[in-house]
Design a protein around this motif. Structure first.
Motif, short mmCIF file in Angstrom:
data_model
loop_
_atom_site.label_atom_id
_atom_site.label_comp_id
_atom_site.label_asym_id
_atom_site.label_seq_id
_atom_site.Cartn_x
_atom_site.Cartn_y
_atom_site.Cartn_z
N ILE A 228 0.86 -1.18 0.00
CA ILE A 228 0.00 0.00 0.00
C ILE A 228 0.90 1.23 0.00
N ALA A 229 0.88 1.96 -1.12
CA ALA A 229 1.81 3.08 -1.24
C ALA A 229 1.15 4.34 -1.77
N ALA A 230 0.06 4.24 -2.53
CA ALA A 230 -0.58 5.42 -3.11
C ALA A 230 -1.30 6.24 -2.05
N GLU A 231 -1.40 7.52 -2.30
CA GLU A 231 -2.12 8.42 -1.40
C GLU A 231 -3.50 8.72 -1.97
N GLY A 232 -4.27 9.54 -1.25
CA GLY A 232 -5.58 9.92 -1.73
C GLY A 232 -6.62 9.80 -0.65
N LEU A 233 -7.88 9.63 -1.07
CA LEU A 233 -8.99 9.58 -0.12
C LEU A 233 -10.03 8.56 -0.54
N VAL B 206 -16.29 5.92 -3.02
CA VAL B 206 -15.31 6.13 -4.09
C VAL B 206 -13.90 6.16 -3.49
N GLU B 207 -12.94 5.86 -4.35
CA GLU B 207 -11.53 6.07 -4.01
C GLU B 207 -10.92 6.92 -5.10
N VAL B 208 -10.32 8.03 -4.70
CA VAL B 208 -9.61 8.90 -5.63
C VAL B 208 -8.18 9.03 -5.12
N ASN B 209 -7.21 8.76 -6.00
CA ASN B 209 -5.81 8.73 -5.59
C ASN B 209 -5.05 9.98 -6.03
N VAL C 197 -1.28 16.56 -1.05
CA VAL C 197 -2.42 16.86 -1.92
C VAL C 197 -3.70 16.25 -1.37
N ALA C 198 -3.61 15.06 -0.79
CA ALA C 198 -4.79 14.40 -0.22
C ALA C 198 -5.44 15.26 0.86
N LYS C 199 -4.65 16.10 1.52
CA LYS C 199 -5.16 16.96 2.58
C LYS C 199 -5.58 18.34 2.06
N ASN C 200 -5.39 18.56 0.76
CA ASN C 200 -5.70 19.84 0.14
C ASN C 200 -7.21 20.01 -0.01
N ALA C 201 -7.73 21.16 0.35
CA ALA C 201 -9.18 21.41 0.32
C ALA C 201 -9.75 21.30 -1.08
N ASP C 202 -9.00 21.72 -2.09
CA ASP C 202 -9.46 21.64 -3.47
C ASP C 202 -9.60 20.17 -3.90
N PHE C 203 -8.63 19.35 -3.53
CA PHE C 203 -8.70 17.92 -3.85
C PHE C 203 -9.88 17.26 -3.13
N GLY D 229 -10.31 9.17 5.93
CA GLY D 229 -10.45 8.79 4.52
C GLY D 229 -9.48 7.72 4.09
N ARG D 230 -8.76 7.14 5.04
CA ARG D 230 -7.83 6.06 4.71
C ARG D 230 -8.59 4.78 4.37
N ILE D 231 -9.65 4.48 5.13
CA ILE D 231 -10.48 3.31 4.89
C ILE D 231 -11.94 3.74 4.88
N GLY D 232 -12.71 3.20 3.96
CA GLY D 232 -14.14 3.47 3.91
C GLY D 232 -14.92 2.18 3.75
N VAL D 233 -16.10 2.11 4.37
CA VAL D 233 -16.91 0.89 4.33
C VAL D 233 -18.38 1.25 4.12
N LEU D 234 -19.06 0.49 3.28
CA LEU D 234 -20.51 0.51 3.20
C LEU D 234 -21.03 -0.85 3.65
#
Length: 306
Positions: free
Chosen positions: A55-60, A74-77, A83-89, A161-166
């Motif tokens: 596990i190496a990619a960043e994102g949310l 959703v997962e967006v990398n 950048v993952a912490k950036n408000a625009d992202f 936002g590291r892990i998400g579950v439905l």
């Protein structure tokens, strides 16, 4: 096929086996990664297949639920955690989540060609391309899932936002206690990462495959034991494995006296509900993606004499 240092590195990360054991397994299987994993498991060298890659990619990971019935995840990398912490992202990921809530697409190709929810003159793909130009990093909309339910759906996001579950349940009662129960089940999924809801979902092919692996392991570890004893050992080990990978069989993390199944049944009875956990989705940011190649391959090569 020549065994390379990077192949040894990959197999070591996948299995947790020793460097030389990995090199031998790849040599014995002519560099076939799947066959090498099988070789290590059968010889008891691989304690467990950890993950399909580092596990190496960043994102949310982001999720949304509407009226207990419709939900999307959703997962967006991104390339960096900065950048993952950036408000625009983050605003872009929220828009992607809303896109997933509204989508009729069944796969990523169709999803990316849909009209963008914030500007129908462009596609989702074009909106992503524009966002890449603004942020200055490679971004990727990696995956999505959508649930439309007659019962109840809940979402849980862990670690910002590291892990998400439905989690979806069939239930004829939806109230705060039922939602809380399903939220707790979603937290269980986040923590324990099951593969299936119940044993009913486990294919016979998987069972036969695991029995073959366990038989080889048992015979390697206990060469003098008779077949009837080995058979009992296999059944016990298989049941133990199923209790780990099937959600309803897992020990409930908030009360070790209960399984998840018994916990759900208890809450259902207290609320006069007929409730069954039907489905779950678990996304972990960067799961299975190797972000970069580091100098570890050279280190392996030096130690293995390649």
């Amino acid at each position: 096929m020549a065994v390379t240092a990077s192949m040894v590195k990959e197999l070591r990360e996948l299995t947790g086996a020793g460097m030389m054991d990995c090199k031998k397994a790849l040599s014995e299987t002519d560099g076939d990664m799947d066959a090498a994993i099988e070789y290590l498991r059968k010889n008891g060298e691989a304690k467990a297949v950890k993950k399909a890659g580092r596990i190496a990619a960043e994102g949310l990971v982001m999720a949304e639920v509407k009226d207990d019935k419709t939900a999307a995840i959703v997962e967006v990398n991104s390339e960096t955690d900065f950048v993952a912490k950036n408000a625009d992202f983050q605003a872009f990921v929220k828009a992607v989540t809303e896109q997933a809530m509204a989508t009729e697409a069944k796969d990523m190709d169709a999803f990316m060609e849909e009209a963008w929810i914030e500007d129908s003159s462009k596609t989702v793909h074009e909106a992503l391309t524009e966002k890449i130009a603004v942020i200055g990093e490679k971004l990727s909309i990696r995956r999505f899932e959508k649930i439309v339910s007659d019962g109840c759906v809940v979402a849980y996001i862990h670690g910002g936002g590291r892990i998400g579950v439905l989690v979806e349940a069939e239930t004829d009662v939806v109230n705060d206690e039922i939602r809380k129960c399903l939220k707790n089940v979603a937290m269980q999924v986040a923590a324990m990462s099951p593969k299936y809801v119940s044993r009913d979902e486990v294919s016979q092919e998987f069972m036969d495959h695991e029995k073959e692996i366990l038989l080889a392991q048992a015979k390697t570890e206990n060469p003098d034991k008779p077949d009837n004893i080995i058979e009992k050992m296999i059944i016990g080990r298989l049941n133990k494995e199923l209790k780990e990978i099937c959600l309803l069989d897992q020990v409930y993390v908030q009360d070790s006296d209960l399984t998840v199944s018994k916990y759900v049944a208890k809450v259902a009875k207290e609320n006069g509900a007929n409730m069954t956990v039907k489905k779950f989705f678990r996304f972990e940011t960067g799961e299975g993606i190797e972000k970069k190649v580091d100098d570890f391959a050279a280190e392996v090569a030096a130690q293995a004499g390649m």
